[in-house]
Design an enzyme around this catalytic site. Sequence first.
Site, PDB file in Angstrom:
ATOM      1  N   SER A 159      52.733  30.827  35.353  1.00  8.55           N
ATOM      2  CA  SER A 159      52.733  29.263  35.685  1.00  8.55           C
ATOM      3  C   SER A 159      54.252  28.948  35.034  1.00  8.55           C
ATOM      4  O   SER A 159      54.373  29.075  34.029  1.00  8.55           O
ATOM      5  CB  SER A 159      50.996  28.917  35.717  1.00  8.55           C
ATOM      6  N   TYR A 172      44.627  27.295  29.071  1.00  6.36           N
ATOM      7  CA  TYR A 172      44.907  28.494  30.506  1.00  6.36           C
ATOM      8  C   TYR A 172      47.103  27.755  30.031  1.00  6.36           C
ATOM      9  O   TYR A 172      47.724  29.367  30.322  1.00  6.36           O
ATOM     10  CB  TYR A 172      45.219  27.117  31.724  1.00  6.36           C
TER      11      TYR A 172
HETATM   12  P1  NAI Z   1      42.869  31.177  43.377  1.00  9.39           P
HETATM   13  O1  NAI Z   1      41.340  30.431  42.722  1.00  9.39           O
HETATM   14  O2  NAI Z   1      42.456  31.421  45.006  1.00  9.39           O
HETATM   15  O3  NAI Z   1      42.650  32.648  43.470  1.00  9.39           O
HETATM   16  C1  NAI Z   1      42.532  32.871  42.450  1.00  9.39           C
HETATM   17  C2  NAI Z   1      42.237  34.619  42.594  1.00  9.39           C
HETATM   18  O4  NAI Z   1      41.726  35.044  41.507  1.00  9.39           O
HETATM   19  C3  NAI Z   1      40.772  34.394  43.540  1.00  9.39           C
HETATM   20  O5  NAI Z   1      41.040  35.096  44.411  1.00  9.39           O
HETATM   21  C4  NAI Z   1      39.624  35.132  42.122  1.00  9.39           C
HETATM   22  O6  NAI Z   1      38.488  35.386  42.509  1.00  9.39           O
HETATM   23  C5  NAI Z   1      40.810  35.816  41.857  1.00  9.39           C
HETATM   24  N1  NAI Z   1      39.971  36.030  40.050  1.00  9.39           N
HETATM   25  C6  NAI Z   1      38.912  35.346  39.079  1.00  9.39           C
HETATM   26  N2  NAI Z   1      38.980  35.511  37.947  1.00  9.39           N
HETATM   27  C7  NAI Z   1      38.692  37.671  38.362  1.00  9.39           C
HETATM   28  C8  NAI Z   1      38.907  38.464  37.922  1.00  9.39           C
HETATM   29  N3  NAI Z   1      37.994  38.138  36.463  1.00  9.39           N
HETATM   30  N4  NAI Z   1      38.811  39.499  38.343  1.00  9.39           N
HETATM   31  C9  NAI Z   1      39.120  39.342  40.051  1.00  9.39           C
HETATM   32  N5  NAI Z   1      39.990  38.601  40.313  1.00  9.39           N
HETATM   33  C10 NAI Z   1      39.727  37.895  39.281  1.00  9.39           C
HETATM   34  O7  NAI Z   1      43.846  30.175  42.280  1.00  9.39           O
HETATM   35  P2  NAI Z   1      45.592  30.739  42.904  1.00  9.39           P
HETATM   36  O8  NAI Z   1      46.669  28.956  42.992  1.00  9.39           O
HETATM   37  O9  NAI Z   1      46.552  31.418  44.227  1.00  9.39           O
HETATM   38  O10 NAI Z   1      45.747  31.362  41.793  1.00  9.39           O
HETATM   39  C11 NAI Z   1      46.509  32.326  41.953  1.00  9.39           C
HETATM   40  C12 NAI Z   1      47.294  32.950  40.419  1.00  9.39           C
HETATM   41  O11 NAI Z   1      48.650  31.832  41.104  1.00  9.39           O
HETATM   42  C13 NAI Z   1      46.517  32.370  39.557  1.00  9.39           C
HETATM   43  O12 NAI Z   1      46.893  33.934  37.971  1.00  9.39           O
HETATM   44  C14 NAI Z   1      46.822  30.821  38.982  1.00  9.39           C
HETATM   45  O13 NAI Z   1      46.643  30.770  37.442  1.00  9.39           O
HETATM   46  C15 NAI Z   1      48.663  31.326  39.427  1.00  9.39           C
HETATM   47  N6  NAI Z   1      49.052  29.781  39.866  1.00  9.39           N
HETATM   48  C16 NAI Z   1      48.645  29.087  40.394  1.00  9.39           C
HETATM   49  C17 NAI Z   1      49.322  28.224  40.614  1.00  9.39           C
HETATM   50  C18 NAI Z   1      48.667  27.183  41.658  1.00  9.39           C
HETATM   51  O14 NAI Z   1      49.463  25.775  41.958  1.00  9.39           O
HETATM   52  N7  NAI Z   1      48.062  27.312  43.191  1.00  9.39           N
HETATM   53  C19 NAI Z   1      50.193  27.423  39.597  1.00  9.39           C
HETATM   54  C20 NAI Z   1      51.203  28.159  39.191  1.00  9.39           C
HETATM   55  C21 NAI Z   1      50.255  29.097  38.602  1.00  9.39           C
END
Ligand code: NAI
Length: 268
Positions: A159, A172
């Site tokens: 991130s 985070y």
């Molecule tokens: P999101 O909340 O839609 O996706 C996160 C996913 O990780 C979800 O499917 C969730 O169920 C899964 N997850 C969480 N804990 C888990 C566990 N213990 N075991 C298995 N799966 C688990 O959010 P998004 O935005 O798609 O995030 C995806 C990645 O991108 C994350 O690592 C986030 O930190 C990173 N990110 C997102 C940004 C954004 O602006 N959306 C910016 C920078 C990084």
Amino acid sequence: MTASAPAPAFAAEAGRLFSLSGRTAFVSGASSGIGLHVARLFARAGAAVALAARRADRVEAAAAALRAQGHRACAVALDVTRTDTIAPAFDAAEQAFGAPVDLLFNNAGITLVRRFVDQTDDDIDRVFDTNTKGAMRVAREAARRMSKIRRGSIINVASTTALRAGGFMAAYSASKAAVVQFGAVLALELAGRGIRVNTLVPGNIATEMQDAFVHAGFTEEMVRRTPQRRIGDVDELDGAVLLLASDAGRYMTGAVLTVDGGQTLAWM
Ligand code: NAI
């Protein structure tokens, strides 16, 4: 024909360059947001894709929809905070496709928007257990398996908060900074085995995770601090993700690739 005549040939060449045909991909956190989008992208690019999530039934519909479109996809259960779920998730993927996983999109993550002085031990533990230790557990399993076949690509998802400070995100940000650094060490250790490890650094991308910032009232300020003056769409990650995943990026390892509308270069 005009001067644009070579375009179909170039399109075919570009298609080959970024193709994931013959690859077996594993996407963690594939039930929503970036993970679900990338799983679909990998499938369209020709990979067999395992969509991994805590509740496999939640990703089964997405996998079934991909299969209905003629792609190879399966759903597997994975909780990155539980080591005992990780090898079985890779086993299930490899059994479904009859091939070893050679592409990992290491994406599962959670966020926490809270003033540091109010973050509890449990808050800090939860964020690190998922974002840092979870990513390390999954990368370790993938690295062990890829080492046996001496090829593979691991894409860890960090991130912009790993590279720049933003208020209310101490745990985070630190958890994602650790992802950048363990990825660098892993790239170094695995380069000789034909395995590439790169870090994708998304800026603000419109997913459910962004809702936490919307609720905290930060969105307007984040847009103001982004030179392109907008939140990114999830498909704006596609070029960078395919580059890191495919042979187009075959000389790339240890890269930290930002896709952030310029956010990390701005200081005000
Ligand atoms: P999101 O909340 O839609 O996706 C996160 C996913 O990780 C979800 O499917 C969730 O169920 C899964 N997850 C969480 N804990 C888990 C566990 N213990 N075991 C298995 N799966 C688990 O959010 P998004 O935005 O798609 O995030 C995806 C990645 O991108 C994350 O690592 C986030 O930190 C990173 N990110 C997102 C940004 C954004 O602006 N959306 C910016 C920078 C990084």
